[in-house]
Write a protein that holds these residues in place. Structure first.
Motif: not given
Length: 299
Positions: A38-42, A48, A67-69, A71, A95, A152
């Motif tokens: 899970s990655l922070g969308a910002d 990154m 991978v999921v984002k 928000t 993340s 996340g």
């Protein structure tokens, strides 16, 4: 015996750390599932790069992960009820890497650049949410609170298992993470905060306490652990325990998922001889004081 019935709740409060804690969750073998990130969308490109480095994953290797984002609006959806918007922030940066493990693995958490939430706090909250058998890494591109990392983990776990985590458990887990973190900050001791909330949660999940009995339980637990709670901290614990009472929590499973903490709690040396006259007299007097207090209060 009559005195035993009258003082059952008090015994639970005084005989601290003699029963471990647990959480309800379906038994899912996650070991064969693809790891999730899970990655922070910002995150910007530099952030990154830092996050992936901390997770031990290159951009080329991302194809081996699902991978999921996450928000910022998702973070606020879960956290706004329990903490200030300023602490949550306006950018999604937390993340998470989640690997499913075999039955019996439990919940293992590693944190990097997380300043507000400890490993134990994550483990406790994730167990309440029903997460089982997972190796989890929570990171930030720089020092961040990490509260949103819980979101996340849960979203990654749902995608990995194909099972939606119960919303009431997610809410209670989020509440627990924030309450424990706040208490840790207020008393200056993260470990004691984890133990205190963990023990009380175990007792409430294992017994049918009234509101008065839960209040007495919190007081006794804090006194035994030499923790000085503010009125606000105590009320926050009681509000959290109201949520816990409504959950179908499997105490044995929770013990298995967060083995280290509850083994320690169970191992703390506190023994009471239930048949001693001294104990009977003490419990009877304590019960009378509590009854007398509420009689006076109610007129």
């Amino acid at each position: 015996m009559k005195w035993r019935k009258k003082t059952a709740a008090l015994l639970a409060a005084i005989m601290m750390l003699m029963a471990p804690v647990t959480v309800m969750a379906d038994s899912i073998d996650t070991s064969s599932n693809k790891p999730y990130i899970s990655l922070g969308a910002d995150l910007n490109s530099t952030e990154m790069e830092t996050v992936l480095q901390l997770l031990g994953v290159s951009e080329e290797e991302l194809s081996n992960y699902t991978v999921v984002k996450i928000t910022n609006s998702m973070e606020h959806e879960y956290l706004d009820s329990y903490m200030s918007s300023s602490l949550i922030g306006s950018r999604a940066l937390s993340s998470v890497l989640v690997r499913g493990e075999k039955e019996g693995y439990g919940i293992k958490v590693t944190t990097k650049n997380i300043s507000y939430c400890t490993v134990g706090m994550y483990q406790n909250a994730l167990a309440t949410a029903g997460i089982t058998n997972a190796d989890i890494t929570v990171v930030g591109p720089f020092k961040i609170s990490g509260t949103a990392g819980l979101v996340g983990v849960i979203k990654a776990y749902e995608n990995m298992t194909g099972e939606q985590v119960d919303e009431e458990k997610v809410e209670a887990a989020t509440n627990e993470l924030v309450v424990t973190s706040d208490i840790a900050e207020n008393i200056g001791d993260s470990e004691k905060a984890e133990e205190l909330v963990g023990f009380i949660k175990n007792e409430v999940a294992s017994n049918d306490y009234t509101e008065e009995e839960m209040s007495a339980l919190v007081d006794e637990a804090a006194s035994e652990m030499q923790v000085s709670l503010s009125d606000e901290d105590k009320q926050n614990i009681l509000d959290l325990m109201d949520k816990v009472k409504g959950l179908d929590i499997d105490v044995t499973q929770l013990q298995e998922q967060v083995e280290g903490l509850y083994s320690k709690l169970q191992g703390m040396d506190l023994h009471i001889n239930l048949d001693s006259e001294e104990t009977k007299s003490f419990l009877s007097n304590l019960w009378d004081k509590i009854v007398g207090f509420f009689n006076d209060l109610l007129g």
